[in-house]
Design a protein around this motif. Structure first.
Motif, PDB file in Angstrom:
ATOM      1  N   GLY A  87      41.375  26.718  32.287  1.00  0.00           N
ATOM      2  CA  GLY A  87      41.313  27.493  33.522  1.00  0.00           C
ATOM      3  C   GLY A  87      41.388  28.985  33.322  1.00  0.00           C
ATOM      4  N   LEU A  88      41.627  29.430  32.093  1.00  0.00           N
ATOM      5  CA  LEU A  88      41.667  30.867  31.827  1.00  0.00           C
ATOM      6  C   LEU A  88      40.248  31.426  31.722  1.00  0.00           C
ATOM      7  N   PRO A  89      40.048  32.661  32.129  1.00  0.00           N
ATOM      8  CA  PRO A  89      38.737  33.276  31.903  1.00  0.00           C
ATOM      9  C   PRO A  89      38.580  33.644  30.439  1.00  0.00           C
ATOM     10  N   SER A  90      37.354  33.826  30.019  1.00  0.00           N
ATOM     11  CA  SER A  90      37.092  34.348  28.674  1.00  0.00           C
ATOM     12  C   SER A  90      36.963  35.863  28.765  1.00  0.00           C
ATOM     13  N   THR A  91      36.981  36.533  27.609  1.00  0.00           N
ATOM     14  CA  THR A  91      36.788  37.992  27.635  1.00  0.00           C
ATOM     15  C   THR A  91      35.395  38.335  28.167  1.00  0.00           C
ATOM     16  N   GLY A  92      34.430  37.450  27.959  1.00  0.00           N
ATOM     17  CA  GLY A  92      33.098  37.676  28.515  1.00  0.00           C
ATOM     18  C   GLY A  92      33.103  37.615  30.027  1.00  0.00           C
ATOM     19  N   ASP A  93      33.864  36.630  30.594  1.00  0.00           N
ATOM     20  CA  ASP A  93      33.988  36.543  32.048  1.00  0.00           C
ATOM     21  C   ASP A  93      34.571  37.830  32.613  1.00  0.00           C
ATOM     22  N   ILE A  94      35.564  38.370  31.933  1.00  0.00           N
ATOM     23  CA  ILE A  94      36.241  39.575  32.423  1.00  0.00           C
ATOM     24  C   ILE A  94      35.352  40.799  32.255  1.00  0.00           C
ATOM     25  N   LEU A  95      34.741  40.934  31.088  1.00  0.00           N
ATOM     26  CA  LEU A  95      33.878  42.091  30.844  1.00  0.00           C
ATOM     27  C   LEU A  95      32.730  42.168  31.847  1.00  0.00           C
TER      28      LEU A  95
ATOM     29  N   THR B  87      42.236  35.560  22.085  1.00  0.00           N
ATOM     30  CA  THR B  87      43.330  34.585  22.055  1.00  0.00           C
ATOM     31  C   THR B  87      44.018  34.508  23.418  1.00  0.00           C
ATOM     32  N   LEU B  88      44.192  35.696  24.042  1.00  0.00           N
ATOM     33  CA  LEU B  88      44.826  35.732  25.365  1.00  0.00           C
ATOM     34  C   LEU B  88      43.934  35.086  26.422  1.00  0.00           C
ATOM     35  N   TYR B  89      42.616  35.350  26.315  1.00  0.00           N
ATOM     36  CA  TYR B  89      41.654  34.848  27.300  1.00  0.00           C
ATOM     37  C   TYR B  89      40.615  34.005  26.567  1.00  0.00           C
ATOM     38  N   SER B  90      40.987  32.747  26.391  1.00  0.00           N
ATOM     39  CA  SER B  90      40.176  31.848  25.565  1.00  0.00           C
ATOM     40  C   SER B  90      39.080  31.142  26.347  1.00  0.00           C
ATOM     41  N   GLY B  91      39.159  31.182  27.676  1.00  0.00           N
ATOM     42  CA  GLY B  91      38.205  30.430  28.480  1.00  0.00           C
ATOM     43  C   GLY B  91      38.544  28.955  28.542  1.00  0.00           C
ATOM     44  N   ILE B  92      39.745  28.597  28.085  1.00  0.00           N
ATOM     45  CA  ILE B  92      40.180  27.191  28.053  1.00  0.00           C
ATOM     46  C   ILE B  92      41.339  27.014  29.032  1.00  0.00           C
TER      47      ILE B  92
ATOM     48  N   ARG C  92      26.801  55.995  39.806  1.00  0.00           N
ATOM     49  CA  ARG C  92      28.194  55.540  39.755  1.00  0.00           C
ATOM     50  C   ARG C  92      28.304  54.371  38.788  1.00  0.00           C
ATOM     51  N   TRP C  93      29.540  54.087  38.384  1.00  0.00           N
ATOM     52  CA  TRP C  93      29.772  52.889  37.583  1.00  0.00           C
ATOM     53  C   TRP C  93      29.432  51.640  38.402  1.00  0.00           C
ATOM     54  N   THR C  94      28.950  50.601  37.722  1.00  0.00           N
ATOM     55  CA  THR C  94      28.710  49.309  38.363  1.00  0.00           C
ATOM     56  C   THR C  94      29.033  48.198  37.377  1.00  0.00           C
ATOM     57  N   ALA C  95      29.363  47.038  37.894  1.00  0.00           N
ATOM     58  CA  ALA C  95      29.674  45.900  37.026  1.00  0.00           C
ATOM     59  C   ALA C  95      28.456  45.528  36.195  1.00  0.00           C
ATOM     60  N   SER C  96      28.678  45.244  34.921  1.00  0.00           N
ATOM     61  CA  SER C  96      27.558  44.949  34.014  1.00  0.00           C
ATOM     62  C   SER C  96      26.918  43.603  34.305  1.00  0.00           C
ATOM     63  N   GLY C  97      27.724  42.614  34.727  1.00  0.00           N
ATOM     64  CA  GLY C  97      27.200  41.271  34.931  1.00  0.00           C
ATOM     65  C   GLY C  97      26.850  40.551  33.642  1.00  0.00           C
ATOM     66  N   VAL C  98      27.194  41.133  32.493  1.00  0.00           N
ATOM     67  CA  VAL C  98      26.871  40.542  31.189  1.00  0.00           C
ATOM     68  C   VAL C  98      28.083  39.767  30.686  1.00  0.00           C
ATOM     69  N   ASN C  99      27.943  38.460  30.602  1.00  0.00           N
ATOM     70  CA  ASN C  99      29.041  37.605  30.139  1.00  0.00           C
ATOM     71  C   ASN C  99      28.882  37.378  28.637  1.00  0.00           C
ATOM     72  N   LYS C 100      29.539  38.216  27.870  1.00  0.00           N
ATOM     73  CA  LYS C 100      29.489  38.118  26.416  1.00  0.00           C
ATOM     74  C   LYS C 100      30.884  38.445  25.882  1.00  0.00           C
ATOM     75  N   ASN C 101      31.463  37.524  25.137  1.00  0.00           N
ATOM     76  CA  ASN C 101      32.818  37.713  24.632  1.00  0.00           C
ATOM     77  C   ASN C 101      32.903  38.867  23.647  1.00  0.00           C
ATOM     78  N   LEU C 102      34.078  39.454  23.568  1.00  0.00           N
ATOM     79  CA  LEU C 102      34.353  40.392  22.492  1.00  0.00           C
ATOM     80  C   LEU C 102      34.277  39.644  21.161  1.00  0.00           C
ATOM     81  N   PRO C 103      33.843  40.288  20.110  1.00  0.00           N
ATOM     82  CA  PRO C 103      33.767  39.603  18.818  1.00  0.00           C
ATOM     83  C   PRO C 103      35.149  39.445  18.186  1.00  0.00           C
ATOM     84  N   ASN C 104      35.279  38.473  17.300  1.00  0.00           N
ATOM     85  CA  ASN C 104      36.541  38.227  16.596  1.00  0.00           C
ATOM     86  C   ASN C 104      36.621  38.947  15.260  1.00  0.00           C
TER      87      ASN C 104
END
Length: 666
Positions: free
Chosen positions: A384-392, A377-382, A355-367
């Motif tokens: 209190g916002l999460p970063s794209t790595g936090d979400i991924l 830009t939407l999720y900058s990690g600044i 089955r699918w499982t969470a990756s647990g890999v915190n790495k931002n999408l590239p720019n």
């Protein structure tokens, strides 16, 4: 080189250990001249015997590269157009349209998978050593052991993870570094939290040493008890596993492509077990066991016979059930020309489900692309916002190289491994919300919209995305039985002494991997049946009798590899439609020895009625009692007719090969 030297030392130590046991026994007693020894006094019944063989094995490839490995991927070096879509398009009147139903004009690109294709001459080259011994302590008690050691030097067209490292996404981050972060690891079975998943096994990237058998055997009249590491094989079928449900398979060395007539002797995973046989009468036998659960072992990523695509990282959950027990009983009886048997087994299915499982890999999408830049830009990690790595990290994906690069690759591989690329996408989105919805992902209901959404996020990932899946295990109950009949006909006729066996196993509520990789596994009853007819027939007085076997198997819900038929029928341009009516397989095999047993011809053929064919002719040469040479040709055609993703055999299409084995027995 440093990883290979321990293998040589371990194999040498194993050989010296067995030789030392023999030397000590022979120093203490008189030679009997037959390979066994005995002594007087308290150990008057002591006896020791041992032997073994050493054998190099080579397989020369005649087919293509293994597509489940990075360097065998058919998209390597191929330029593919990617067409992204608009996450939530608006029509001319301001209304919302279905997600990704409109192309994102001008934002498409072309991608070339940046992995150098392999060019292997060998599928296999390993050295095998086996030592077998028995110590009899009393007329009733003995210790039986078999030690197996294999060494593979590698030297194939191996994948180097460093070759895909780049400035935008770095390297492959998730999973066990021993499997995904370095050179291919041919033998180590890795499970998080377990130092030694197989208790009586020592392994490294290039070597494997273990005991297929190491048990105490007690025989007293009709009672036989075996305690220790052992394999349990039930049933009569060749190629097919119907009543043979006790042990899983070890697929690390040569998958299931050894000589078919060896009947999984090298593949069954041994397990610590207690086995009790009781012969009630000359006709009736009871056979019961309790064993530690050990799972089927698949080849590691980027090894020669790997069957799980290397674009996906596997998280094996065996650690959660490694202390569980399986148990079962069989009753068998012979009544003149008739025979019957019945089994009941409670086990954890050793193949597991995925089955699918969470990756647990915190790495931002590239720019380096508009989609990654927008989401960062939407999720900058600044603030209190999460970063794209936090979400991924909360989704089944990581932004790393060596994953899937295009929707074409996604749908091609989904169909190859009998999954559904559309429902697989939706399950990954729905079951990991709200993280996926934060990244603007939405479930879709058709192939075109799914392709645009996939290409959108593969572009956003810079180098595509790697998927993460978990392997879990569940208890199931196998209820089976069989009947046999020995035909008595005209002496010398084809019917005389023909043995007919019918075997069936029913598993209620068996769990299968959902073709969507959803955590909502398929749960259904499954019936597996096989008709087996075998006999020895003498066609000439000048040559020994020919052994022949014909078989037919029907499975109601899965294929010969245990995959749900609901994942069948896909292609690069279509999602899987599933297959109805079950799956059907036919086998014919024979073995023809010649006078003095110097030469023997073998043949085995397996036909999947939906268009797959495996043929395996072979020759064995035994010029002396200690030397044996084998040549087998394994011909695999998964495209005899129809869609190759409608039959099971196409999965092995890369393993078209010639195998050579030369063994020396001592």
């Amino acid at each position: 080189m440093s990883s290979k030297m321990p293998a040589i030392r371990v194999i040498a130590a194993a050989a010296m250990m067995m030789a030392a046991h023999a030397a000590l026994a022979q120093d203490a007693v008189d030679q009997s001249g037959d390979g066994s020894t005995s002594s007087g006094g308290f150990f008057s019944d002591f006896d020791f015997s041992w032997g073994g063989f050493i054998r190099p094995e080579l397989a020369i490839t005649l087919g293509g590269e293994n597509p489940n490995n990075q360097r065998g991927n058919p998209f390597n070096g191929v330029t593919v157009a990617r067409q992204p879509g608009v996450p939530q398009p608006v029509d001319a009147l301001g209304g919302l349209l279905p997600p990704f139903s409109v192309p994102a004009v001008g934002l498409g690109d072309n991608v070339t998978r940046p992995v150098t294709p392999a060019n292997n001459f060998f599928n296999l080259h390993l050295l095998r050593l086996e030592l077998e011994g028995a110590m009899k302590f009393t007329p009733s008690l003995k210790l039986v052991g078999r030690l197996r050691a294999v060494f593979d030097p590698g030297n194939y067209s191996e994948f180097d993870p460093q070759s895909v490292v780049n400035g935008a996404t770095g390297g492959i981050s998730g999973g066990d570094p021993a499997l995904y972060g370095g050179d291919p690891n041919y033998f180590e079975y890795q499970v998080a939290g377990l130092k030694r998943p197989n208790p009586l096994e020592a392994a490294g990237p290039n070597y494997l040493v273990y005991f297929p058998a190491l048990f105490l055997d007690y025989q007293e009249g009709p009672l036989n008890i075996r305690v220790g590491n052992q394999q349990i094989a039930w049933g009569q079928a060749l190629f097919f596993r119907v009543l043979d449900v006790v042990n899983g398979l070890d697929l690390r060395r040569h998958l299931i492509l050894d000589s078919a007539q060896e009947e999984f002797a090298d593949e069954r995973v041994p397990s610590l077990a207690l086995r009790v046989n009781y012969q009630f009468t000359d006709e009736i036998l009871a056979d019961a066991f309790v064993q530690k659960f050990q799972p089927t072992i698949y080849g590691n990523p980027n090894t020669q016979y790997n069957v799980i695509p290397a674009q996906f990282t596997v998280h094996d959950q065996y650690g959660a059930v490694n202390d569980k027990l399986s148990y079962g009983i069989r009753f068998k009886g012979n009544f003149g020309q008739w025979g019957a048997q019945a089994i009941f087994v409670s086990r954890y299915n050793p193949d597991g489900v995925f089955r699918w499982t969470a990756s647990g890999v915190n790495k931002n999408l590239p720019n380096n692309n508009p989609f990654g830049l927008t989401l960062n830009t939407l999720y900058s990690g600044i603030g209190g916002l999460p970063s794209t790595g936090d979400i991924l990290a909360q989704t089944p994906f990581e932004a790393s190289p060596g994953g899937v690069y295009s929707s074409q690759e996604w749908f091609t591989y989904a169909s190859m491994v009998r999954l559904n690329g559309l429902t697989g996408l939706n399950a990954a989105i729905n079951e990991f919300a709200p993280a996926t919805s934060q990244l603007l992902a939405s479930p879709v209901d058709n192939f075109a919209d799914a392709a645009r959404q996939l290409d959108t996020f593969f572009i956003a990932g810079g180098d595509g995305l790697r998927g993460h899946i978990a392997r879990e295990y569940f208890r199931e109950y196998n209820i089976g039985g069989g009947v046999s009949y020995v035909v008595e006909g005209e002496p010398g006729s084809l019917l005389d002494q023909l043995i007919i066996n019918l075997e069936s196993t029913y598993t209620p509520d068996r769990r299968f991997t959902n073709p969507s990789l959803s955590r909502d596994y398929i749960k259904t009853g499954n019936l597996v049946s096989a008709l087996v007819m075998e006999k020895y027939q003498r066609f000439s007085n000048s040559i020994p009798a020919t052994y022949m076997v014909f078989q037919y198997m029907h499975r109601t819900k899965d294929d010969i590899f245990g995959r749900s038929l609901k994942g069948y029928g896909g292609s690069v341009n279509n999602v899987s439609t599933g297959a109805s009516g079950g799956s059907d397989y036919v086998v014919f095999a024979f073995q023809q020895p010649f006078p003095q047993a110097i030469w023997r011809i073998d043949f085995a053929g397996l036909y999947d009625v939906n268009g797959g064919l495996l043929l395996q002719p072979g020759i064995r040469w035994k010029p002396t009692g200690s030397v044996t040479a084998d040549i087998n040709y394994t011909y695999i055609n998964g495209k005899v007719h129809g869609n190759p993703n409608d039959n099971a055999i196409s999965t092995l299409g890369f393993a078209d090969e010639i195998t050579f084995r030369v063994g020396y027995q001592f």
